[in-house]
Design a protein around this motif. Sequence first.
Motif, PDB file in Angstrom:
ATOM      1  N   UNK A 359       0.827  -1.202   0.000  1.00  0.00           N
ATOM      2  CA  UNK A 359       0.000   0.000   0.000  1.00  0.00           C
ATOM      3  C   UNK A 359       0.863   1.253   0.000  1.00  0.00           C
ATOM      4  N   UNK A 360       0.498   2.220  -0.824  1.00  0.00           N
ATOM      5  CA  UNK A 360       1.162   3.527  -0.956  1.00  0.00           C
ATOM      6  C   UNK A 360       2.486   3.466  -1.706  1.00  0.00           C
ATOM      7  N   UNK A 361       2.888   2.291  -2.175  1.00  0.00           N
ATOM      8  CA  UNK A 361       4.159   2.192  -2.896  1.00  0.00           C
ATOM      9  C   UNK A 361       4.039   2.842  -4.263  1.00  0.00           C
ATOM     10  N   UNK A 362       5.144   3.472  -4.734  1.00  0.00           N
ATOM     11  CA  UNK A 362       5.178   4.080  -6.050  1.00  0.00           C
ATOM     12  C   UNK A 362       6.091   3.316  -6.990  1.00  0.00           C
ATOM     13  N   UNK A 363       6.026   3.665  -8.264  1.00  0.00           N
ATOM     14  CA  UNK A 363       6.831   2.976  -9.270  1.00  0.00           C
ATOM     15  C   UNK A 363       8.328   3.069  -8.967  1.00  0.00           C
ATOM     16  N   UNK A 364       8.764   4.149  -8.339  1.00  0.00           N
ATOM     17  CA  UNK A 364      10.190   4.350  -8.066  1.00  0.00           C
ATOM     18  C   UNK A 364      10.733   3.318  -7.085  1.00  0.00           C
ATOM     19  N   UNK A 365       9.856   2.611  -6.382  1.00  0.00           N
ATOM     20  CA  UNK A 365      10.294   1.640  -5.369  1.00  0.00           C
ATOM     21  C   UNK A 365      10.364   0.225  -5.926  1.00  0.00           C
ATOM     22  N   UNK A 366      10.196   0.085  -7.240  1.00  0.00           N
ATOM     23  CA  UNK A 366      10.225  -1.229  -7.886  1.00  0.00           C
ATOM     24  C   UNK A 366      11.283  -1.235  -8.985  1.00  0.00           C
ATOM     25  N   UNK A 367      11.708  -2.395  -9.480  1.00  0.00           N
ATOM     26  CA  UNK A 367      11.402  -3.716  -8.894  1.00  0.00           C
ATOM     27  C   UNK A 367      12.260  -3.988  -7.653  1.00  0.00           C
ATOM     28  N   UNK A 368      11.668  -4.656  -6.692  1.00  0.00           N
ATOM     29  CA  UNK A 368      12.434  -5.042  -5.505  1.00  0.00           C
ATOM     30  C   UNK A 368      13.533  -6.023  -5.909  1.00  0.00           C
ATOM     31  N   UNK A 369      14.646  -5.967  -5.206  1.00  0.00           N
ATOM     32  CA  UNK A 369      15.761  -6.855  -5.554  1.00  0.00           C
ATOM     33  C   UNK A 369      16.541  -7.206  -4.294  1.00  0.00           C
ATOM     34  N   UNK A 370      17.256  -8.297  -4.390  1.00  0.00           N
ATOM     35  CA  UNK A 370      18.045  -8.767  -3.251  1.00  0.00           C
ATOM     36  C   UNK A 370      19.402  -8.082  -3.255  1.00  0.00           C
ATOM     37  N   UNK A 371      19.794  -7.599  -2.099  1.00  0.00           N
ATOM     38  CA  UNK A 371      21.095  -6.955  -1.913  1.00  0.00           C
ATOM     39  C   UNK A 371      21.827  -7.690  -0.803  1.00  0.00           C
ATOM     40  N   UNK A 372      23.112  -7.957  -1.029  1.00  0.00           N
ATOM     41  CA  UNK A 372      23.920  -8.609   0.004  1.00  0.00           C
ATOM     42  C   UNK A 372      25.154  -7.773   0.299  1.00  0.00           C
ATOM     43  N   UNK A 373      25.409  -7.590   1.592  1.00  0.00           N
ATOM     44  CA  UNK A 373      26.613  -6.907   2.045  1.00  0.00           C
ATOM     45  C   UNK A 373      27.540  -7.945   2.671  1.00  0.00           C
ATOM     46  N   UNK A 374      28.661  -8.200   2.024  1.00  0.00           N
ATOM     47  CA  UNK A 374      29.612  -9.183   2.546  1.00  0.00           C
ATOM     48  C   UNK A 374      30.501  -8.599   3.635  1.00  0.00           C
ATOM     49  N   UNK A 375      30.446  -7.297   3.805  1.00  0.00           N
ATOM     50  CA  UNK A 375      31.262  -6.660   4.839  1.00  0.00           C
ATOM     51  C   UNK A 375      30.389  -5.713   5.650  1.00  0.00           C
ATOM     52  N   UNK A 376      30.668  -5.647   6.943  1.00  0.00           N
ATOM     53  CA  UNK A 376      29.935  -4.745   7.803  1.00  0.00           C
ATOM     54  C   UNK A 376      30.241  -3.294   7.473  1.00  0.00           C
ATOM     55  N   UNK A 563      25.014  -4.775  -5.641  1.00  0.00           N
ATOM     56  CA  UNK A 563      26.055  -4.975  -4.635  1.00  0.00           C
ATOM     57  C   UNK A 563      25.957  -3.989  -3.476  1.00  0.00           C
ATOM     58  N   UNK A 564      24.917  -3.143  -3.493  1.00  0.00           N
ATOM     59  CA  UNK A 564      24.742  -2.199  -2.405  1.00  0.00           C
ATOM     60  C   UNK A 564      25.516  -0.911  -2.568  1.00  0.00           C
ATOM     61  N   UNK A 565      26.308  -0.804  -3.632  1.00  0.00           N
ATOM     62  CA  UNK A 565      27.054   0.436  -3.868  1.00  0.00           C
ATOM     63  C   UNK A 565      26.102   1.549  -4.334  1.00  0.00           C
ATOM     64  N   UNK A 566      26.534   2.800  -4.147  1.00  0.00           N
ATOM     65  CA  UNK A 566      25.726   3.929  -4.599  1.00  0.00           C
ATOM     66  C   UNK A 566      25.617   3.899  -6.128  1.00  0.00           C
ATOM     67  N   UNK A 567      24.432   4.245  -6.629  1.00  0.00           N
ATOM     68  CA  UNK A 567      24.174   4.283  -8.072  1.00  0.00           C
ATOM     69  C   UNK A 567      24.366   5.736  -8.514  1.00  0.00           C
ATOM     70  N   UNK A 568      25.520   6.012  -9.104  1.00  0.00           N
ATOM     71  CA  UNK A 568      25.914   7.388  -9.396  1.00  0.00           C
ATOM     72  C   UNK A 568      26.135   7.556 -10.890  1.00  0.00           C
ATOM     73  N   UNK A 569      25.624   8.642 -11.426  1.00  0.00           N
ATOM     74  CA  UNK A 569      25.888   9.026 -12.820  1.00  0.00           C
ATOM     75  C   UNK A 569      26.669  10.335 -12.832  1.00  0.00           C
ATOM     76  N   UNK A 570      27.726  10.419 -13.604  1.00  0.00           N
ATOM     77  CA  UNK A 570      28.515  11.659 -13.637  1.00  0.00           C
ATOM     78  C   UNK A 570      27.638  12.862 -13.996  1.00  0.00           C
TER      79      UNK A 570
END
Length: 614
Positions: A359-376, A563-570
């Motif tokens: 409920x209340x979710x918008x298109x920007x929140x999809x598609x859900x995906x699995x993220x894993x952090x191998x390091x704290x 991979x959990x890294x920031x998604x950055x565009x120059x």
Amino acid sequence: MRAIVMASMVAALLLAGCSREQGGDHGAAADEAATGARPTVTVSKDQAVSPVGPWHPPAVEVTEANVLALKRKAEAALAKGTLFADADSALPILLALTRHAPDDQTVTETLSQATTALVAQGDAALAAIDNDADALRKAFEVAAVARTVAPADAAVQAYLGRVDRAEEAANANRRGERALAEGEVGEGGKGGALRHFRQALQWRPGDARANQGLAAAESLLIRRAELAADEHDYAAAERWLSFASRVRGDLGTVEHARVQIVGRRAARIRELRDLGIAALAKEGGLDAARGHLASLLRIAPAGDPAAVELRERIELASHYGVFRPGQVFTEALRNGGRGPQMVVIPHGAFRMGAADGERDAGDAEYPARNIRFDRGLAMARTEVTVGEFARFVAATGYRSRAERRGYSIAYDERSGNLVRRSSVDWRSDYAGKPAAANLPVLHVSWQDAHAYAEWLSAQTGQAYRLPSEAEFEYALRAGSVSRFPWQGDIPPAGAGNFTGGKDASPSGRGWRNAFDGYGDGAWGPAPVGNYSVNAYGLHDLAGNVSEWVADCWHDTYRRAPDDGEAWVNPGCRTAVVRGGSWASSPAQTRSAWRLGSDRNTTNARVGFRVVRDI
């Protein structure tokens, strides 16, 4: 071992290659022939060779005139125990008298007495074998004499049997010593020194030379165990000790060696653990620590506490470096003071984005995906405060975006709206008034937040930065998978600063879209750390102020990194804001909620916090 070597040398000199044709060990004779052993010594009926050959009585001349004198002389020699050494000994005289007068009862009785004394001397020699190196030769000499004097006598026959057994024992000992010298212990039960020494004990129970041989064999097996332990092969060491324990039974020697080896093993295990832990504290020491663990596991018993500890330390180090999950720390700044309070959050995985049908979710929140952090990751316990940002400005002379343009967006109590207001910057609270040092800093742009993180990195020598969007949501959820970071639709009491139905502004205003029945006692941002922490020990991720993250804005998660890294565009101009604020609707307080905002935006609802790589 020295006693065995001495016994072996004596045996080699006196008994080299002993064998018997009747009831003897023909295998031993073959060994002697093959190895060029010395001539054999025997007391067998048909064969007698040097150094102990058949006894020939010295010649004694008997006449009618000297018979009485010879009898007296024999009796005197018998009394002295001089039985066969020369012509003046008892037995040569008595044998000569017997030949001269076979029916002389006196001579016959005296000869019988002399024979008994001879056997007694032989038995005394046999009894002295363990302590006298010449005793066995003496017993052989007596046997040779006895065979000549009274070969059919029952006592002589019995004595010859005892000599045979002593000879067999000596031969077995010799073979055992030879096998031992060649390292053929016979621990597997298929020959070797142990079999020969045990045969010797069967021929002659209690034989000291055989018992010394067994002790030497045991010592050799223990030494092999010690050498295996020197190579850290403790499984082999235990096998050798197990063999050794079956040599002589429970005399304490093997157990003492086992205790010593167990102690050395435990010391080596502790050493490897300590080396592994020390390696973890060094740059790039993780591989070295893993090598020490591999060595430790090869020698440690299953479940050894040192192995468990080092494995856990390596596991922690691979995910957290020198830190521990849940650890709270601050770091010194080069110009004095301390940096923000950081919390180490655990490594792990989560599903990022809104659940299907949320409920209340918008298109920007999809598609859900699995993220894993191998390091704290270390994340600031709270938002960066006004006081912390002031230290940065004082140290660098930095001018924020709102300062340079002369305004920001603040709350207006009269209208109940956020409005543009002049002379509002990071020093101001949500309403544009001077802010307390313990409030979260507001009216900062994305670039302002980024500049603070860079300064913090330079001050500490560590990598501080804004969190990625994935890191923020992972920390906000803290293991939850529900719509909000808590179960249900209403926040638990004290969970954070949200738009609550019980909240009221200074003039009595309330929220039109709020969490029914919830109140947090605040209107506008509250001092940091004022509400309970989440499962990871972090304050206010879901409320108080929304926060800048490192990512550029994208309309959906399609093609987003996993991979959990920031998604950055120059050159991107729009950044992501995450987390609800004091003025966010319930829909904007959901865990998956996200917003794109111009990087130059400053207002009364957005602040930031930092993370540190570990």
